[in-house]
Scaffold this active site. Structure first.
Site, PDB file in Angstrom:
ATOM      1  N   ASP A   1     -60.842 -43.275-114.121  1.00 38.26           N
ATOM      2  CA  ASP A   1     -61.240 -42.238-113.671  1.00 38.26           C
ATOM      3  C   ASP A   1     -60.420 -41.159-113.089  1.00 38.26           C
ATOM      4  O   ASP A   1     -59.270 -41.680-112.565  1.00 38.26           O
ATOM      5  CB  ASP A   1     -62.110 -42.601-112.315  1.00 38.26           C
ATOM      6  CG  ASP A   1     -62.945 -41.958-111.567  1.00 38.26           C
ATOM      7  OD1 ASP A   1     -64.245 -41.788-112.453  1.00 38.26           O
ATOM      8  OD2 ASP A   1     -62.532 -41.207-110.769  1.00 38.26           O
TER       9      ASP A   1
ATOM     10  N   ASN B   1     -61.811 -28.449-111.380  1.00 38.68           N
ATOM     11  CA  ASN B   1     -62.786 -27.361-111.831  1.00 38.68           C
ATOM     12  C   ASN B   1     -62.772 -26.275-110.674  1.00 38.68           C
ATOM     13  O   ASN B   1     -62.918 -25.321-110.928  1.00 38.68           O
ATOM     14  CB  ASN B   1     -64.017 -28.347-111.781  1.00 38.68           C
ATOM     15  CG  ASN B   1     -64.112 -28.802-113.292  1.00 38.68           C
ATOM     16  OD1 ASN B   1     -63.704 -28.588-114.297  1.00 38.68           O
ATOM     17  ND2 ASN B   1     -65.014 -30.038-112.914  1.00 38.68           N
TER      18      ASN B   1
ATOM     19  N   HIS C   1     -63.782 -24.493-114.959  1.00 40.26           N
ATOM     20  CA  HIS C   1     -64.040 -25.388-115.972  1.00 40.26           C
ATOM     21  C   HIS C   1     -63.357 -25.557-117.231  1.00 40.26           C
ATOM     22  O   HIS C   1     -63.321 -26.821-117.522  1.00 40.26           O
ATOM     23  CB  HIS C   1     -65.510 -25.204-116.351  1.00 40.26           C
ATOM     24  CG  HIS C   1     -66.511 -25.514-115.012  1.00 40.26           C
ATOM     25  ND1 HIS C   1     -66.834 -26.709-114.532  1.00 40.26           N
ATOM     26  CD2 HIS C   1     -67.197 -24.869-113.894  1.00 40.26           C
ATOM     27  CE1 HIS C   1     -67.506 -26.950-113.313  1.00 40.26           C
ATOM     28  NE2 HIS C   1     -67.681 -25.805-113.015  1.00 40.26           N
TER      29      HIS C   1
ATOM     30  N   ASP D   1     -62.180 -28.933-118.526  1.00 44.14           N
ATOM     31  CA  ASP D   1     -62.000 -29.316-120.158  1.00 44.14           C
ATOM     32  C   ASP D   1     -60.645 -29.906-120.743  1.00 44.14           C
ATOM     33  O   ASP D   1     -60.288 -30.645-121.383  1.00 44.14           O
ATOM     34  CB  ASP D   1     -62.478 -28.309-120.997  1.00 44.14           C
ATOM     35  CG  ASP D   1     -64.001 -28.175-120.545  1.00 44.14           C
ATOM     36  OD1 ASP D   1     -64.646 -29.013-119.955  1.00 44.14           O
ATOM     37  OD2 ASP D   1     -64.496 -27.127-121.224  1.00 44.14           O
TER      38      ASP D   1
ATOM     39  N   ASP E   1     -65.967 -37.690-115.875  1.00 43.42           N
ATOM     40  CA  ASP E   1     -64.324 -37.858-115.913  1.00 43.42           C
ATOM     41  C   ASP E   1     -63.871 -39.340-116.067  1.00 43.42           C
ATOM     42  O   ASP E   1     -63.175 -39.803-115.759  1.00 43.42           O
ATOM     43  CB  ASP E   1     -63.639 -37.236-114.650  1.00 43.42           C
ATOM     44  CG  ASP E   1     -64.131 -37.646-113.496  1.00 43.42           C
ATOM     45  OD1 ASP E   1     -65.286 -38.571-113.399  1.00 43.42           O
ATOM     46  OD2 ASP E   1     -63.588 -37.594-112.339  1.00 43.42           O
TER      47      ASP E   1
END
Length: 162
Positions: free
Chosen positions: A45, A53, A58, A62, A88
């Site tokens: 995680d 973000n 964002h 990514d 994630d």
């Protein structure tokens, strides 16, 4: 075949999605039990993903997900499997791997993810992950194994915070 591939692969990162990963996990658990060989699961995680973000946008989030997927792929054997479990979270199946070996591999992967900075639009940042491992037990389902690795990951995350 094309539609099947689309249905099994994540839309963002070049690895299997949760559906395909769980199918592979079930297959490895069955094999492990039939031939009495150890196999393990690592659940990763990303730490502070929302913050990435929020701070960098964002597209940077990514880029972070792609970095993790690429790092995992680069550091695994062909007999291992990796998948994006959602958001994630990533999973790694380690065949022929006992609990101790899984811990060693998880630490190595964690270090590899943290070691390389992500370069996004002139900004550099690093990411860290929390992980949990589990080694498959006789009669265990893919869902039970994932839940056990997920619990171990949350314990790791809490330990990192304190």
């Amino acid at each position: 075949v094309h539609l099947e591939r689309l249905a099994d692969h994540d839309t963002l990162v070049p690895i299997p999605n949760r559906r395909a990963f769980v199918r592979e996990l079930s297959r490895v658990i069955s094999y492990s039990q039939r031939y009495d060989t150890p196999a393990s699961l690592i659940y990763f995680d990303l730490n502070n993903f929302k913050q990435i973000n929020d701070d960098h946008g964002h597209a940077a989030g990514d880029a972070a997900l792609l970095h993790v997927a690429d790092t995992l792929l680069e550091n695994l054997r062909e007999s291992d499997a990796v998948g994006r479990l959602g958001g994630d979270e990533f999973g790694v199946i380690l065949s022929h791997t006992d609990a101790e070996q899984a811990q060693v591999k998880a630490r190595q992967l964690e270090g590899a993810i943290k070691a390389k900075a992500i370069d996004h639009e002139g900004q550099q940042f690093t990411i860290t992950v929390a992980y949990g491992t589990t080694t498959f037990k006789r009669g265990e389902s893919a869902q039970q194994a994932m839940a056990a690795a997920d619990r171990a990951m949350y314990q790791n995350k809490s330990a990192q915070r304190s």
